[in-house]
Design a protein around this motif. Structure first.
Motif, PDB file in Angstrom:
ATOM      1  N   HIS A 300     -23.594   4.016  -5.830  1.00 37.45           N
ATOM      2  CA  HIS A 300     -23.081   2.682  -6.137  1.00 37.45           C
ATOM      3  C   HIS A 300     -24.133   1.614  -5.828  1.00 37.45           C
ATOM      4  O   HIS A 300     -24.339   0.673  -6.614  1.00 37.45           O
ATOM      5  CB  HIS A 300     -21.808   2.425  -5.329  1.00 37.45           C
ATOM      6  CG  HIS A 300     -21.268   1.039  -5.467  1.00 37.45           C
ATOM      7  ND1 HIS A 300     -20.695   0.564  -6.636  1.00 37.45           N
ATOM      8  CD2 HIS A 300     -21.234  -0.002  -4.579  1.00 37.45           C
ATOM      9  CE1 HIS A 300     -20.317  -0.690  -6.461  1.00 37.45           C
ATOM     10  NE2 HIS A 300     -20.638  -1.058  -5.220  1.00 37.45           N
ATOM     11  N   GLU A 301     -24.815   1.745  -4.681  1.00 34.31           N
ATOM     12  CA  GLU A 301     -25.842   0.771  -4.305  1.00 34.31           C
ATOM     13  C   GLU A 301     -27.011   0.792  -5.289  1.00 34.31           C
ATOM     14  O   GLU A 301     -27.557  -0.262  -5.664  1.00 34.31           O
ATOM     15  CB  GLU A 301     -26.325   1.055  -2.884  1.00 34.31           C
ATOM     16  CG  GLU A 301     -25.263   0.771  -1.814  1.00 34.31           C
ATOM     17  CD  GLU A 301     -25.718   1.208  -0.445  1.00 34.31           C
ATOM     18  OE1 GLU A 301     -26.711   1.992  -0.365  1.00 34.31           O
ATOM     19  OE2 GLU A 301     -25.099   0.787   0.554  1.00 34.31           O
ATOM     20  N   VAL A 302     -27.422   2.013  -5.723  1.00 37.99           N
ATOM     21  CA  VAL A 302     -28.496   2.117  -6.700  1.00 37.99           C
ATOM     22  C   VAL A 302     -28.101   1.456  -8.017  1.00 37.99           C
ATOM     23  O   VAL A 302     -28.889   0.725  -8.631  1.00 37.99           O
ATOM     24  CB  VAL A 302     -28.865   3.602  -6.926  1.00 37.99           C
ATOM     25  CG1 VAL A 302     -29.798   3.748  -8.122  1.00 37.99           C
ATOM     26  CG2 VAL A 302     -29.534   4.168  -5.674  1.00 37.99           C
ATOM     27  N   LYS A 303     -26.867   1.692  -8.439  1.00 40.45           N
ATOM     28  CA  LYS A 303     -26.403   1.103  -9.700  1.00 40.45           C
ATOM     29  C   LYS A 303     -26.365  -0.420  -9.610  1.00 40.45           C
ATOM     30  O   LYS A 303     -26.721  -1.124 -10.568  1.00 40.45           O
ATOM     31  CB  LYS A 303     -25.006   1.629 -10.036  1.00 40.45           C
ATOM     32  CG  LYS A 303     -24.503   1.197 -11.413  1.00 40.45           C
ATOM     33  CD  LYS A 303     -23.157   1.825 -11.714  1.00 40.45           C
ATOM     34  CE  LYS A 303     -22.704   1.454 -13.123  1.00 40.45           C
ATOM     35  NZ  LYS A 303     -22.637  -0.003 -13.348  1.00 40.45           N
ATOM     36  N   MET A 304     -25.954  -0.952  -8.462  1.00 48.37           N
ATOM     37  CA  MET A 304     -25.922  -2.417  -8.299  1.00 48.37           C
ATOM     38  C   MET A 304     -27.320  -2.994  -8.379  1.00 48.37           C
ATOM     39  O   MET A 304     -27.542  -4.051  -8.997  1.00 48.37           O
ATOM     40  CB  MET A 304     -25.260  -2.781  -6.970  1.00 48.37           C
ATOM     41  CG  MET A 304     -23.765  -2.555  -6.932  1.00 48.37           C
ATOM     42  SD  MET A 304     -22.996  -3.203  -5.419  1.00 48.37           S
ATOM     43  CE  MET A 304     -23.364  -4.949  -5.585  1.00 48.37           C
ATOM     44  N   LEU A 305     -28.316  -2.311  -7.764  1.00 48.12           N
ATOM     45  CA  LEU A 305     -29.698  -2.786  -7.811  1.00 48.12           C
ATOM     46  C   LEU A 305     -30.233  -2.736  -9.260  1.00 48.12           C
ATOM     47  O   LEU A 305     -30.935  -3.646  -9.708  1.00 48.12           O
ATOM     48  CB  LEU A 305     -30.584  -1.947  -6.904  1.00 48.12           C
ATOM     49  CG  LEU A 305     -30.355  -2.129  -5.401  1.00 48.12           C
ATOM     50  CD1 LEU A 305     -31.192  -1.133  -4.609  1.00 48.12           C
ATOM     51  CD2 LEU A 305     -30.699  -3.562  -4.987  1.00 48.12           C
ATOM     52  N   GLN A 306     -29.884  -1.662  -9.968  1.00 43.76           N
ATOM     53  CA  GLN A 306     -30.313  -1.556 -11.372  1.00 43.76           C
ATOM     54  C   GLN A 306     -29.694  -2.655 -12.235  1.00 43.76           C
ATOM     55  O   GLN A 306     -30.351  -3.218 -13.110  1.00 43.76           O
ATOM     56  CB  GLN A 306     -29.922  -0.183 -11.920  1.00 43.76           C
ATOM     57  CG  GLN A 306     -30.729   0.964 -11.298  1.00 43.76           C
ATOM     58  CD  GLN A 306     -30.223   2.324 -11.752  1.00 43.76           C
ATOM     59  OE1 GLN A 306     -29.119   2.442 -12.294  1.00 43.76           O
ATOM     60  NE2 GLN A 306     -31.051   3.349 -11.521  1.00 43.76           N
ATOM     61  N   ASP A 307     -28.427  -2.973 -11.981  1.00 41.70           N
ATOM     62  CA  ASP A 307     -27.747  -4.027 -12.727  1.00 41.70           C
ATOM     63  C   ASP A 307     -28.369  -5.406 -12.467  1.00 41.70           C
ATOM     64  O   ASP A 307     -28.395  -6.282 -13.335  1.00 41.70           O
ATOM     65  CB  ASP A 307     -26.260  -4.048 -12.421  1.00 41.70           C
ATOM     66  CG  ASP A 307     -25.535  -2.808 -12.925  1.00 41.70           C
ATOM     67  OD1 ASP A 307     -26.107  -2.134 -13.809  1.00 41.70           O
ATOM     68  OD2 ASP A 307     -24.422  -2.536 -12.445  1.00 41.70           O
ATOM     69  N   GLN A 308     -28.869  -5.585 -11.234  1.00 48.12           N
ATOM     70  CA  GLN A 308     -29.449  -6.881 -10.862  1.00 48.12           C
ATOM     71  C   GLN A 308     -30.852  -7.070 -11.404  1.00 48.12           C
ATOM     72  O   GLN A 308     -31.332  -8.185 -11.558  1.00 48.12           O
ATOM     73  CB  GLN A 308     -29.460  -7.026  -9.351  1.00 48.12           C
ATOM     74  CG  GLN A 308     -28.062  -7.132  -8.732  1.00 48.12           C
ATOM     75  CD  GLN A 308     -28.108  -7.123  -7.214  1.00 48.12           C
ATOM     76  OE1 GLN A 308     -29.188  -7.044  -6.621  1.00 48.12           O
ATOM     77  NE2 GLN A 308     -26.934  -7.207  -6.614  1.00 48.12           N
ATOM     78  N   SER A 309     -31.539  -5.925 -11.693  1.00 49.25           N
ATOM     79  CA  SER A 309     -32.933  -6.008 -12.145  1.00 49.25           C
ATOM     80  C   SER A 309     -33.017  -6.192 -13.651  1.00 49.25           C
ATOM     81  O   SER A 309     -32.051  -6.086 -14.371  1.00 49.25           O
ATOM     82  CB  SER A 309     -33.687  -4.748 -11.716  1.00 49.25           C
ATOM     83  OG  SER A 309     -33.083  -3.607 -12.285  1.00 49.25           O
TER      84      SER A 309
END
Length: 309
Positions: A300-309
């Motif tokens: 979930h944390e990785v996906k949030m970082l990808q969404d923000q980039s």
């Protein structure tokens, strides 16, 4: 080996029907025994020819207890150590046939104890039993009928040791002005049935082995307790089985709160965990339906970082 006259046994918390050849013991709840008139000190050998119609053949000696066909798991032998009083379950050692005469031998030496059924040893343990002494009881529980055809005891008589306590009954005490103060007392084996106690206060008590059933515990607070080995089930009106008195599929229970609790290695099955909130907890190794929650959080944390980039 001294053969006990079954007619000399006294009933404690049970009913006894005596005939020329045997006695029948019946107990509606827990801890009902036919009790030996004398006390014995270890080493002791207890032999009994007994039969149950269903569950709970029980033997009691000092702080020790044996339960065959335990009502919660008939396959387990319930062993309460005569020396320490600590209870344990022995998997696969507790089942005996129903409506069939069996021969039980409970042997307590000064440094070891064992139990056998029809000549086959079911369990043996090493321990210090040199100071074990008291009356001996044989009985039933939870509505079972236990027949006893013979009881023999080999041991040295003594005036010391544990007496199996008589049951003092308080019935129909509904006067709210009357309160009971119990201080520095041993209430082991006591029963509370159809009792109102709002609120009760317990401090510095040991309630090991306590069973609470069909109870309203809303607002219950447990602070600083050892719950190791606790078995909590059928909690909440819609979680109980359909034939359970507490079952109500439309009821909604107030939220239960846990704060600073050690649930390490605990198991939850068939539970309603909807809308649970977990904050600041150690979840290492926590799995739900076999899925590691730490991995889900990282994904979930990785996906949030990808969404923000």
């Amino acid at each position: 080996m001294s053969k006990i006259n079954l007619h000399e046994l006294t009933a404690e918390n049970c009913s006894i029907e005596k005939t020329d050849e045997e006695i029948k013991i019946w107990c509606s709840y827990d801890k009902g025994y036919a009790v030996s008139p004398q006390k014995y000190k270890s080493p002791v050998v207890i032999r009994a020819e007994v039969m149950t119609d269903s569950t709970n053949i029980r033997l009691l000696y000092d702080g020790g207890q044996l339960i065959f066909n335990w009502e919660r798991n008939e396959e387990e032998l319930r062993w309460c150590d005569p020396g320490t009083g600590k209870a344990r379950s022995i998997a696969g050692a507790g089942k005996v046939p129903k409506n069939t005469w069996i021969n039980l031998i409970w042997n307590i030496e000064v440094d070891n104890a064992s139990v056998s059924v029809d000549g086959i040893e079911r369990y043996r343990v090493i321990g210090d039993f040199s100071k074990v002494a008291g009356q001996i009881g044989i009985g039933s529980a939870m509505g079972s009928t236990v027949n006893v055809r013979s009881l023999s005891i080999a041991g040295t008589l003594t005036d010391e040791g544990t007496s199996i306590p008589e049951i003092t009954e308080i019935n129909d005490c509904l006067d709210r002005q009357k309160k009971i103060l119990v201080n520095c007392a041993d209430l082991s084996g006591s029963r509370f049935v159809t009792v109102k106690g709002e609120p009760l206060y317990f401090q510095e008590v040991t309630l090991a082995g306590t069973k609470i059933t069909d109870a309203n515990l809303s607002g219950l607070e447990i602070d600083g307790a050892n719950l190791g080995g606790a078995y909590i089930h059928n909690i909440g009106p819609k979680m109980a089985p359909i034939d359970h008195p507490a079952y109500n599929p439309n009821a909604r229970m107030e939220p239960v709160r846990f704060d600073r609790c050690d649930f390490n290695r605990s198991i939850m099955t068939n539970c309603d965990l909807s809308d649970i909130e977990i904050t600041n907890c150690n979840i290492s190794g926590l799995k739900i339906n076999g899925i590691l929650i730490e991995d889900l959080i990282r994904e979930h944390e990785v996906k949030m970082l990808q969404d923000q980039s």
